[in-house]
Structures are given as C-alpha cells and as structure tokens.
Motif scaffolding. Structure first.
Motif, PDB file in Angstrom:
ATOM      1  N   PHE A 162       0.720  -1.355  -0.067  1.00 42.91           N
ATOM      2  CA  PHE A 162       0.009  -0.057   0.000  1.00 42.91           C
ATOM      3  C   PHE A 162       0.813   1.342   0.058  1.00 42.91           C
ATOM      4  O   PHE A 162       0.529   2.165  -0.774  1.00 42.91           O
ATOM      5  CB  PHE A 162      -0.812  -0.093   0.994  1.00 42.91           C
ATOM      6  N   GLU A 163       2.192   1.259   0.638  1.00 47.55           N
ATOM      7  CA  GLU A 163       2.858   2.198   0.653  1.00 47.55           C
ATOM      8  C   GLU A 163       3.345   2.734  -0.493  1.00 47.55           C
ATOM      9  O   GLU A 163       3.243   3.833  -1.055  1.00 47.55           O
ATOM     10  CB  GLU A 163       4.040   2.098   1.721  1.00 47.55           C
ATOM     11  N   SER A 164       3.739   1.909  -1.404  1.00 48.43           N
ATOM     12  CA  SER A 164       4.088   2.001  -2.605  1.00 48.43           C
ATOM     13  C   SER A 164       3.106   2.815  -3.401  1.00 48.43           C
ATOM     14  O   SER A 164       3.498   3.557  -4.450  1.00 48.43           O
ATOM     15  CB  SER A 164       4.596   1.053  -3.327  1.00 48.43           C
ATOM     16  N   VAL A 165       1.903   2.505  -3.195  1.00 54.62           N
ATOM     17  CA  VAL A 165       0.920   2.969  -4.125  1.00 54.62           C
ATOM     18  C   VAL A 165       0.430   4.182  -3.552  1.00 54.62           C
ATOM     19  O   VAL A 165      -0.207   5.044  -4.626  1.00 54.62           O
ATOM     20  CB  VAL A 165      -0.352   1.847  -4.036  1.00 54.62           C
ATOM     21  N   VAL A 166       0.436   4.577  -2.336  1.00 48.91           N
ATOM     22  CA  VAL A 166      -0.035   5.920  -1.942  1.00 48.91           C
ATOM     23  C   VAL A 166       0.645   6.898  -1.886  1.00 48.91           C
ATOM     24  O   VAL A 166       0.161   8.316  -1.854  1.00 48.91           O
ATOM     25  CB  VAL A 166      -1.016   5.604  -0.615  1.00 48.91           C
ATOM     26  N   THR A 167       2.052   6.730  -2.086  1.00 49.18           N
ATOM     27  CA  THR A 167       2.936   8.062  -2.015  1.00 49.18           C
ATOM     28  C   THR A 167       3.025   8.652  -3.102  1.00 49.18           C
ATOM     29  O   THR A 167       2.967   7.733  -4.278  1.00 49.18           O
ATOM     30  CB  THR A 167       4.279   7.490  -1.623  1.00 49.18           C
ATOM     31  N   GLU A 168       3.378   9.794  -3.516  1.00 48.61           N
ATOM     32  CA  GLU A 168       3.284  10.573  -4.670  1.00 48.61           C
ATOM     33  C   GLU A 168       4.813  10.363  -5.341  1.00 48.61           C
ATOM     34  O   GLU A 168       5.553   9.685  -4.913  1.00 48.61           O
ATOM     35  CB  GLU A 168       3.155  12.188  -4.279  1.00 48.61           C
ATOM     36  N   GLY A 169       4.906  11.035  -6.415  1.00 47.95           N
ATOM     37  CA  GLY A 169       6.137  10.634  -7.028  1.00 47.95           C
ATOM     38  C   GLY A 169       7.318  10.990  -6.051  1.00 47.95           C
ATOM     39  O   GLY A 169       8.375  11.162  -6.567  1.00 47.95           O
TER      40      GLY A 169
END
Lengths: 239, 234, 224
Positions: C217-224
């Motif tokens: 989830f972390e990879s998905v929810v953080t921005e560029g």
C-alpha cells in the motif's frame, strides 16, 4: 543541543519528465529561524515544499529534515513536522473539535481534550467547536487549519502561501502563531508571491527564480550572445 | 564481447526455431487419435510455457524495481508483459484452432484454457494501466504492484479453476492434458520446441529492453540538456 | 491501536453523516439483481440456488468496485490524504483502516442484497441461508483488501474508474469461483464437508491479498 539546521537541502533538484522545475537548491534553516521563499506562479514553490515535506522524491540532491532524508523520515520525527498548504486538510463532514481530536490521536497526543479546547479558544473558534467544517466560513476554516497545524507543537513548519487568503485579523493571528512557534525553537519555511512579510515577522528572504534559489535583488541581468564580426569572437554581454 | 554473445544468441534462436519447425512438420509421427492437427500441440504448449514464465518475470521485475528502484527492472517487467501478452494470445488462438476439429467448438472451458484466459486478462490489465497513463516513475510503481499481486494470485487461480472443472465437470469433457506422449520423438520435439520458444522469449526481451533503455537514456539526455540550457542562461 | 481506531471511527462517522458509499452499494446491488432476474427468469427456490448465489456475488463485485473508489476519494478532498502521509501514521495501518471501513460498508450493502435476494428468488430465512454467511464474509474480506489496494492505484489515474473493475475482476476470480460454489452448496443444503475445500481457497485468497495490501500500500499511496 546541536546547532545543525533543522531544515536543509543540498543540491536539491526536481524534474518532471524532461522539464526541470527546481535546480541546485541549497538552503538551510536553523531553530528559531524563518525563511520566506517568494516567486511568481508556477515557479515551483509548492514543489519545493512537497520535497521538503517528504511527499515528493527528488531527482537530484537531497532534502533533509532533522538531518535525515525527508522522503524517508521515520514516524517519530514526522510527529514534529507540520505542513499547511492551500488545501485545508480538514474533513468537511466532521466538526471542528472532531477534526482536532482525530489529528491529535494521529499525532499520539496524550490527554488531548484540554489542549484542543485551548487551541480552539486561541484561534477564536470556541463557540463553533461543534459545527461541521463544511458550515464554517472560509476564514474560520483557515483558523481551524492553523489550529490543526500547531496542535502537535511541530518543530518544523512548512507553509504554502499562508497570508494570501487571510484577512487582516487572520494575518495577525498567523503571525502570532508563527512567532510563538519560532520562540519555541521551530524552523519555518514559508512561500509567498511577493517579497514582503507581514509586520511582526522578520524572515530571511530568498527568491525562487527559474528553478534556482537566489538572494533578494541578485537576479542576474538578462544577457545575450554578443558577436564580434571583426574578431570573429562570441561572448556574453549585457542585453 | 556482448555484441558477439548477442549474435550467437540470435543464431542459436534461429537454429532452434528452424529445428523445431522441421521436427513438428516433418519428423515427429502423427498422434494416433487426433491426426495432423495435434501437431499444433508442440507450439501451443511452448507458447503457454512462455506466457506463464513471462508473467513471473513481470512480477520479479516489479519486486526488484520496488526494492532497488533501478529502471532496468521496470524495463524487464514492461518488456516481459508485452512479450508475454503476445504469446498468451497465441496460446488462446492455437488452443482454438486445436479445439475446433477435435471437439467441434472454438472454445472449451477446460481448466488450462480458462486459466490462460484469465492470465490474458491480467496481462491486458497491466498493459492498459501503462498505456492509459503518463510514463512516470509513479505509474511504473503502480504497474509493479499490480504485476506482483497478479502473479501471486496466479497459483490460487490455477487451483480454483481446476477444482471448478473437476468437481463440476464441463459440458464438453476434454481430455485433461494430452501428455500421453507415446513416442520418444514426441518428447524430443516438445523439448526442442520449448527451448526454441524460450530462446525467442529471451530475444524479444532483450530487444524490447534495449528499446526501453534507449528511450530512458533519451529522456535523461533531454532533461540534462534542459538543465544545462537553464544553467547557461543563469 | 489508537490511530487505527481513530481512522476507522472517522470513516464510519463520515459515512453515517453524509455517506454515499453505502447507498451506492445498495442501489447498484438492487439494479444488478433486478437485471439478473429479468435476464435469467429464475423459477426460484431450491432449483435456482446456483443462479441466486451467482447473482449475489456478481452484484457484490460490480457494486463493490464502484464503492471502493469513493472510500479513498473522500481522503483526496481537502487534501487529507496528504495530511495523513505527512503525519506519523504507519502507511500499512492506513491500509488496514481503509480496508476495514470498506469491509463494513460492503457488509451492510450485502446484507440488504441478501434480503432482496430472498424476496426475488423465493428463498427462506433458514439455516441454509445462514450457511451462506461464512463464504460471503470471507469473500467480502478478500474483496475489500483487493479493492482498497487497487483504489490506491486507480484513484490517481485519469482512467481510474474504468481500470478499477478491469483490474479487480480477473484478480478476484478464485474467490468468485469458490464463493459462488460455497454459497450455492449452502443454499442447496449440501453438507459442510463438501464446502470445506472452497473455504480453504477463500481463506488463502484473503491471506494473500491482505498481506499484499499491507506490504504494497505504501508504494501505491505515496506521490512521485
């Protein structure tokens, strides 16, 4: 007490695709100091704040908070970081108090009730504590946003154009809150359109110009290629 | 060194492919019951092997990309997804071609073909995700996440579809796995075909990854030029 | 569990106050069930146990994908997601909180859907219906985990509304197969032993997607 700056960048750069937005950004803000970065729209101020807050990954260099990479800041240190942007960061369908209670829980504040009551009073929202945020006026919403920001007593404050949408009273309140934080040793980075700070605040100034951070009034003069046909030389000269 | 290795590899691939084609069309004997059309089996199975192997590569590339962050892993994942999609489509088409004369229908819901269909849809999802979005590092991360999750799901899909078919048998009962290969020549042909298609997979991957790497280098170059231009005007 | 509880309570409170998610779920479920009845013209009762089970799960999938996007979209309004990312909140914990909230909403929607199902398919409120609760619960858990993770991806994309069901449905196939089978068997009064294998698949599916969501989830929810 270490004298290392709380906020620092080293050669920080950010390009979106092939478009360079920020280049070679070097800044450093120590405890109790404020830095105001001004620039026109689209200069990259919000991007810079995003990098400092650890929301964006740099494409060059590094942004450091408490000496650590902002992008990888550990939760314990993030407790001391405060960010405020154009967005209110408030839930429209919760009351003012519920919003503060939620964020207090998120920031692990023990016994939040008295602190919240304190802050609601400080920003003049004690009467509206149980109103839904969506029914608050814009000005009141902003004050609540400031209360939310200051609630965990952050040591680092990153604020995007804090004075733009505030009325005179609001600006006074904001300045008071910022000075209070600075007196408690916080480091502050603000962004603004103009190179002016409201009365009572005395930050350092830097301009964000074409992706670089420059000291005020040192904008390089426009230059052009000067061709000397006689000697077949090409050089830079004044435009 | 790398150059000659790649030339050698391509030569080997061509040789393997030619050998496989020769074996399938001329050398291997007819299968007793199904006759001529059964020969497609050698290509069908090889394509299936590649389709599933490529999907594993999509996941592996994704894992390393999320972990180490280097673009080369994302290139591997993307290249594997495109190549895998191609071969997955071929599995479905060859399966159809095989089914029609044998069973009289273009499609059967036997467990293997069904699983391949779902794999095909997963490939499609991955490629659509990338095609409909800007090619940013964030999208690459999204694709990696989907690839990993999908690959982890594939074993569960295989098991559930197989149970679906055995406990409630299909209307058209297909012979699960025509792998009763009586003649040793059949086994050899299958192995050669597998090797040939694997070599083809590697070739396609290296080609595509080189293209992606070049595109990435170009972008970096353009970015550096933009930076230098800006610096020049400072 | 302070932060998790706070997040969950916040989401439930928001939904109670002005929630569109549950209404969307219920509304879409009813529409789909009606469409299926017209399409398949079931006689009802034990004969159509398989159709009834299938209808319920189809309704869940398509109503559920619509609802998932909303759960995460509410955070993007007013930039609250950014506030959550900047806070000391563990991103994996955010996943669990979002997944649990989604779970609750779908469960409410599905309860209503089951009642509608009983009406449309002339079922009885008996032990066989109750036996459907377990596969349904397991399916909802897996579905909530899956769609919460994918909503993190789809929420950021232009074509997100299209892509979410496109990505979710093939991934959900094992749980769909197992869930429908277990539900149909339950409605037909089959013994527990027959249903056990399907429960195992559902549990494996749930474990897979819950852990995948937790880790990714972390990879998905953080921005560029």
């Amino acid at each position: 007490m270490s004298s290392a700056p709380l906020i620092a960048t080293d050669g920080l750069g950010k390009s979106f695709g092939t478009e360079p937005i920020l280049r070679q950004i070097d800044l450093s803000v120590g405890a109790g100091r404020a830095l105001l970065i001004h620039g026109r729209n689209g200069a990259g101020k919000s991007t810079l704040l995003g990098l400092l807050a650890g929301l964006l990954r740099p494409t060059a260099g590094v942004a450091l908070l408490f000496g650590e990479a902002a992008y990888r800041l550990e939760p314990a240190k993030r407790r001391q970081l405060g960010l405020l942007t154009h967005q209110s960061f408030l839930y429209a369908n919760l009351t003012a108090r519920e919003n503060l209670e939620f964020f207090a829980r998120l920031y692990d504040i023990s016994r939040p009730r008295p602190l919240i009551a304190d802050w609601l009073a400080r920003v003049g929202l004690a009467a509206a504590a149980n109103e839904l945020v969506r029914s608050l006026s814009r000005g009141m919403e902003q004050r609540l946003a400031w209360a939310r920001l200051m609630l965990p007593d952050p040591q680092i404050l990153l604020i995007d154009e804090p004075f733009t949408a505030l009325d005179a009273e609001g600006v006074e309140l904001a300045v008071a809150l910022l000075n209070r934080a600075l007196a408690r040793g916080a480091a502050v980075v603000l962004t603004a359109h103009q190179a002016t700070a409201p009365a009572g605040l005395a930050p350092d100034f830097r301009e964000l110009h074409r992706g670089r951070l420059i000291a005020p009034d040192t904008r390089p003069h426009a230059r052009a290629l000067v061709v000397d046909p006689a000697g077949a030389r090409v050089s830079f000269g004044a435009a | 060194m790398a150059r000659s290795l790649s030339v050698l590899g391509r030569l080997l691939t061509v040789l393997l492919m030619l050998t496989a084609i020769f074996m399938v069309f001329a050398w291997v004997p007819n299968e007793a019951e199904q006759g001529l059309v059964q020969r497609i089996f050698y290509f069908h199975v090889a394509c299936a092997w590649v389709a599933f192997a490529a999907f594993a590569l999509v996941a592996v590339g994704g894992i390393f990309f999320l972990w180490l962050g280097q673009t080369v892993f994302d290139d591997l994942a993307y290249a594997a997804a495109e190549t895998g999609m191609l071969f997955c489509t071929l599995v479905l088409i060859t399966g159809s071609i095989w089914a029609k004369p044998i069973w009289g229908t273009w499609w059967t819901w036997d467990s293997r073909l069904t699983t391949t269909l779902i794999l095909w849809m997963l490939y499609g999802g991955y490629l659509l995700l990338r095609a409909l979005s800007e090619p940013t590092p964030q999208i690459a991360r999204f694709a990696a996440v989907f690839g990993i999750v999908a690959a982890a799901d594939v074993p569960v899909i295989i098991v559930s579809v197989r149970l679906w078919r055995t406990i409630h048998p299909a209307v058209i009962v297909t012979r699960e796995g025509t792998h009763g290969l009586e003649d040793p020549r059949m086994v050899i042909t299958l192995l050669v075909s597998l090797a040939a298609f694997t070599a083809l997979l590697v070739w396609f991957l290296t080609l595509r990854m080189a293209m992606l790497r070049d595109a990435d280098r170009l972008q970096t170059l353009m970015r550096n030029i933009a930076l230098a231009e800006a610096a020049l005007e400072d | 569990m302070g932060a998790f509880g706070a997040l969950l309570r916040k989401d439930l409170r928001l939904e109670l106050r002005a929630g569109e998610t549950v209404l969307t779920l219920i509304g879409l479920s009813i529409l789909i069930l009606v469409a299926i009845v017209f399409a398949f013209n079931p006689v009802g009762g034990a004969q159509d146990a398989a159709t009834a089970a299938g209808a319920l799960w189809v309704a869940m999938i398509f109503a559920g994908t619509a609802g998932a996007t909303q759960a995460l979209a509410a955070e993007r309004e007013n930039g609250c997601l950014r506030a959550l990312l900047v806070s000391p909140l563990d991103r994996a914990l955010l996943f669990f909180a979002k997944m649990t909230a989604d779970l609750v909403f779908i469960a409410v929607g599905q309860t209503v859907a089951v009642i509608i199902l009983v009406l449309f398919f002339n079922l009885d409120f008996d032990r066989r219906l109750a036996a459907m609760a377990l596969p349904l619960a397991l399916g909802i858990i897996g579905f909530a985990a899956l769609t919460t993770l994918l909503a993190g991806i789809a929420g950021r994309l232009r074509a997100g509304a299209l892509l979410l069901p496109l990505l979710a449905v093939p991934l959900f196939v094992p749980a769909l197969i197992a869930g429908v089978k277990a539900s149909a068997l339950a409605l037909a009064g089959a013994p527990l032993a027959d249903r056990l294998i399907w429960f195992k698949i559902l549990v494996a599916f749930d474990v897979l997607f819950t852990s995948a969501g937790y880790m990714l989830f972390e990879s998905v929810v953080t921005e560029g």
